[in-house]
Scaffold this motif. Sequence first.
Motif, PDB file in Angstrom:
ATOM      1  N   GLY A 248      15.694  12.117  -2.447  1.00 44.31           N
ATOM      2  CA  GLY A 248      14.497  11.291  -2.257  1.00 44.31           C
ATOM      3  C   GLY A 248      14.483  10.584  -0.921  1.00 44.31           C
ATOM      4  O   GLY A 248      14.270   9.373  -0.856  1.00 44.31           O
ATOM      5  N   THR A 250      12.406  10.244   1.430  1.00 46.45           N
ATOM      6  CA  THR A 250      11.229   9.528   1.900  1.00 46.45           C
ATOM      7  C   THR A 250      11.097   8.148   1.271  1.00 46.45           C
ATOM      8  O   THR A 250      10.198   7.393   1.606  1.00 46.45           O
ATOM      9  N   SER A 251      11.988   7.817   0.339  1.00 49.01           N
ATOM     10  CA  SER A 251      11.977   6.453  -0.182  1.00 49.01           C
ATOM     11  C   SER A 251      13.095   5.629   0.420  1.00 49.01           C
ATOM     12  O   SER A 251      13.380   4.533  -0.048  1.00 49.01           O
ATOM     13  N   LEU A 260      22.910   1.892   0.206  1.00 52.21           N
ATOM     14  CA  LEU A 260      23.719   3.055  -0.150  1.00 52.21           C
ATOM     15  C   LEU A 260      25.079   2.996   0.537  1.00 52.21           C
ATOM     16  O   LEU A 260      26.112   3.255  -0.078  1.00 52.21           O
ATOM     17  N   ARG A 265      28.333   4.624  -1.435  1.00 54.05           N
ATOM     18  CA  ARG A 265      27.847   5.902  -1.956  1.00 54.05           C
ATOM     19  C   ARG A 265      27.646   6.948  -0.894  1.00 54.05           C
ATOM     20  O   ARG A 265      27.101   8.021  -1.163  1.00 54.05           O
ATOM     21  N   SER A 418       9.945  16.170   2.254  1.00 55.37           N
ATOM     22  CA  SER A 418       9.775  16.231   0.803  1.00 55.37           C
ATOM     23  C   SER A 418       9.256  17.581   0.356  1.00 55.37           C
ATOM     24  O   SER A 418       9.041  17.807  -0.823  1.00 55.37           O
ATOM     25  N   THR A 420       6.423  18.940   0.999  1.00 55.61           N
ATOM     26  CA  THR A 420       4.990  19.022   0.751  1.00 55.61           C
ATOM     27  C   THR A 420       4.285  19.902   1.770  1.00 55.61           C
ATOM     28  O   THR A 420       3.234  20.472   1.508  1.00 55.61           O
TER      29      THR A 420
ATOM     30  N   HIS B 133      12.755   4.541  -8.178  1.00 54.98           N
ATOM     31  CA  HIS B 133      13.491   4.890  -6.966  1.00 54.98           C
ATOM     32  C   HIS B 133      14.588   5.897  -7.287  1.00 54.98           C
ATOM     33  O   HIS B 133      15.358   5.678  -8.218  1.00 54.98           O
ATOM     34  N   PRO B 134      14.670   6.992  -6.521  1.00 53.21           N
ATOM     35  CA  PRO B 134      15.642   8.035  -6.867  1.00 53.21           C
ATOM     36  C   PRO B 134      17.096   7.596  -6.707  1.00 53.21           C
ATOM     37  O   PRO B 134      17.982   8.195  -7.311  1.00 53.21           O
ATOM     38  N   SER B 135      17.350   6.573  -5.906  1.00 53.50           N
ATOM     39  CA  SER B 135      18.745   6.136  -5.761  1.00 53.50           C
ATOM     40  C   SER B 135      19.054   4.889  -6.556  1.00 53.50           C
ATOM     41  O   SER B 135      20.132   4.757  -7.095  1.00 53.50           O
ATOM     42  N   ASP B 152      11.946  12.671  -7.111  1.00 55.31           N
ATOM     43  CA  ASP B 152      11.472  11.891  -5.976  1.00 55.31           C
ATOM     44  C   ASP B 152       9.998  11.581  -6.222  1.00 55.31           C
ATOM     45  O   ASP B 152       9.111  12.261  -5.718  1.00 55.31           O
ATOM     46  N   PHE B 154       7.755   9.151  -5.374  1.00 53.04           N
ATOM     47  CA  PHE B 154       6.771   8.832  -4.349  1.00 53.04           C
ATOM     48  C   PHE B 154       6.846   9.762  -3.154  1.00 53.04           C
ATOM     49  O   PHE B 154       6.085   9.638  -2.213  1.00 53.04           O
ATOM     50  N   GLY B 155       7.807  10.718  -3.194  1.00 52.07           N
ATOM     51  CA  GLY B 155       7.892  11.674  -2.102  1.00 52.07           C
ATOM     52  C   GLY B 155       7.223  12.985  -2.485  1.00 52.07           C
ATOM     53  O   GLY B 155       6.260  13.416  -1.880  1.00 52.07           O
ATOM     54  N   GLN B 156       7.717  13.596  -3.546  1.00 52.63           N
ATOM     55  CA  GLN B 156       7.166  14.893  -3.910  1.00 52.63           C
ATOM     56  C   GLN B 156       6.004  14.806  -4.886  1.00 52.63           C
ATOM     57  O   GLN B 156       5.201  15.699  -4.974  1.00 52.63           O
TER      58      GLN B 156
END
Lengths: 446, 297, 275
Positions: A248, A250-251, A260, A265, A418, A420, B133-135, B152, B154-156
């Motif tokens: 993820g 883009t978040s 992180l 991590r 992502s 898209t 949130h993915p993390s 994901d 809000f991304g995909q």
Amino acid sequence: MKRFVILLVAVLFLGLTPLFSQIGIAEELAIATVNNPDMITMQKLSEEFTKDIGIKLSFIVLPENELRQKVTQDVALGAGKFDIVTIGTYDTPFWAANKWIVSLESYFKKMSVTELKEYNRDDFLSPVISALSLNGEQFAIPFYGESSMVFYRKDLFEKHGLTMPKAPTWEEIYQFAKVLHDPANNNYGIVLRGLPGWGQNMAVFGTMINAFGARWFDEKWHPQFDTQEMRNAFQFYKNIVTEVGEPGPTSVGFTEALALMSSGRTGMWYDATVAAGFLEGADSTVKGKVAYALAPSAKKENTGWLWAWSLAIESASKNKDAAFKFITWATSKNYIKLVGETLGWQQAPPGTRISTYENSSYQAAAPFATLTLDSMKNADYDKPTYDPVPYKGVQYVSIPEFQGLGEQVGQELAAYLSGTKDLESVIQACQKAALEVSKNGGYYKE
Amino acid sequence: MRGAIITMKSKSNSLLTLPAIVSVAVVTQVLFLATIFLSFIKWIVIRPDLGKSFAGIKNYVWIFKAPETYQIIGNTILITALSLTLCLILGFCFSLLLNRRFPLRKLCRMFVLIPFFMTPAVIGIIWKTLLLHPSFGITGYISQIYNSAPIDFFGQHAFISIIILIVWQWTPFFVLIILAGLQGVNPEMIESAQIDGASSIRILFQIKIPALRYHIQVATMLGMIFILKVFGLIYVTTRGGPGFTTTNLPYQVFKISYYKWDIGQAASYATLMVAMSLIIIMVMFNFIQKQIKRLEI
Amino acid sequence: MIWTTSKKAGDSMITFLTYVFCLAWVFPVYYMVITSFKVEESVIPPSLFINKFTLDNYAIIFDKTIFSHIVNSVTVTVISVLLCLAIGLPAAYRIVFGKMKNPANLYFWFISTQLLPPCAVLVPAFLIMRWMNLLDTRTGLILIYVGIHTPLIVWMVTSFFKDIPIEILEAADIDGCSKWNAFLKIIFPLSKPGIISSALLTFVFIWNEFFFAVNLSAIKANTLPVYMASFMTQEGLFWAKLSAISTITILIPVIFGIISQKALVEGLTMGAVKG
């Protein structure tokens, strides 16, 4: 009913108090600033300034994007509600050209010889000062500065028998990340920003563009997205993030990436030098386990970015002398000493004065000091790319239109990361947007 | 008819509505006229050296030539249509559930209504950072436990995620209106239908829904007006991305105003939006009126 | 006998399902509130209950600056709502009771003004406010909010006025009651729950308004949502603090919303929506 009426009267009275609050205020300064910890510290310590000099301060604190929108609106539409604004190395050149902020030279001249010697303008890092000047005149004073560097877990590197060179290449970083990547245990090889925004993913990717030998525009301001180097940069970013990076992406902006890294991590992280302070802070589970390296290179070396949040005085301000007093106070050696002694030397604003880095207390508290200083001194602000370009700025192009263009390209990058959109449509979209900026802005030369 | 009952002089009459009309007109119409005016100007705020000049219809030509405009219009319509449908269905379900008598009914009602009173910015941030949130979010954590790749959102799946947020925020609005309608349904009609042996489903479709037709109309119309304008949720979560995936007209107006600083272009998008909304509202209104007339026959 | 027990079992099933849905629905709010009481480092990995309790987050939020924001929010919202009522009630009265040829036109004009998204008119609003010297003042914000939200009051109150049975008013008229008296003693009391619920709903909308608040204020007229914006992203861990400020920001409108939900549902039940 009675209680309601009393409440009503009280509220109306409060509503009328602005009429009374204008009376009898000595001098008051309005300051707009970013919600970074160093600025919030400045807000807290500004009480000392009021005690010493007797000028009252009012702050508004906002995240970077909202702050930039607000202060740009304020100066460009002539509202003049702020005396002091916090702007970056990006904004200063064209704010100065547009006469939205005043040159500080005349105010420096008004300082007495002893004051000026004590303040010591030569103590500031010269790349930063030149980024904040126009035609030899300084328009803003840096409050804190940063470049970019690689953070890595020396314990994990030891465990896997890896050695990080002082100046790694992107290919080396990629290989290291492959070894460290362990998604089954929620540990990633490297974390890189993917959050769309010209100050978010584009800051990091911007340096990668330079590293791979690509550029935004050529000397005639023709956009250069449709080149092999640019495609290489995009592809590399996507590969490294999807194969050995965080999910993820883009978040993930600066804050999430920091979280992180500091929660252990990820094996590596490439981002702003200011993060080092957090990684050595009390909150961090990786305190003492982090080592540093210069920003990765590829075709080009010295790819670390240059950024400084700086204080400037609005042209419309009615309290310019008082404002100048404050901004020199907040950027003085004494202020840095004040922060160091009250909150700990680790929290001292980095990246502005050479004396900070020569201070032994600072060096003791900040193991990342030397590399930060090197990164900032080496930053190629004037010649950011491999081939010549008509613009300045490492991780941005120093034109006003870049806010919009960088934002758009950041969104395209996020779409690519992502999955898209595919590479070709992203490249074409960026090329088109850049061409429009170049032509509409009057930069394009046939 | 009521007017005939309470006779009033027409002079003092109009004084009653005057303050309201004036204030609302000044704030909305005047500002909108200013926006229309600005759409014919070329004014790039961050380039004062280029000055302000008359641009005629150039701004409109630009936006209609830009391919993203069509994606944005499509997004606006699709987001509104999907959210509205889901809100209606969910709103109906919750209203039916809450219309019964059961213990803790008021508490449940309160729970359902809470999202409506929250600031959109808060809603966006809660969902984006704490939940999806993915993390760091709960969904990320759950996928870690089950060792699957985190989603994901809000991304995909940005488009769907935005719709989820809109539905979460606006369903309570529909519940409020539809529940009010359900509580106004004549209980005797239901009882007599039950005695006649009608099943619950038949009661639902043949008594309750027709009785609610006005409520549904108002909820849909007002819901549409508000959802067309959704901005805060998008601003805080996806910033219109990735690419233009979740950009709707209000967000595009904002982006052009505050990133590109092209006031004329932003104003053209704004004018386009209002024109389009007006058309949609009128079409929807006529459509619903026809449906109601059909039910009455 | 069998029919009633299976009906009871069915009922209990439905009640149970209702509880499950409502809890699931409100879960995000629950999670936000408990996060605000967690120690920042313990926010990740997420857990459903508070593992390390602390009030630090609220202590950090409640520094000196929050109070001016709260005062601004309260003043601006209360005064705006009162003004909306002051001009909206007479307008609704005329639409319903006045001798108008086409009241529906005016009614729909009010509704149509809601089509305008705030971000579309921000720049003209900024320019006009600057010209009138109302930037960064509570007065400026109040003026804009009143203009934008009065139609909401007009819409809702019109419906409540329409539900007052004609017969009562006819009787009053026959008895020689003056219009003002009729309003005070009949119309107002009968529609009070509706008026209160409209006011509360408007209060919630204005309190939550973010966009104009951020852009038309600088340092003096900032409202609570603006204060919250400064916590939206930060360097360093921030989720617990963000949850704390979010909880505070939504506290008042949620409380008002809960108080008014009874009035809202009952008020709307009064056949409020007959076009």
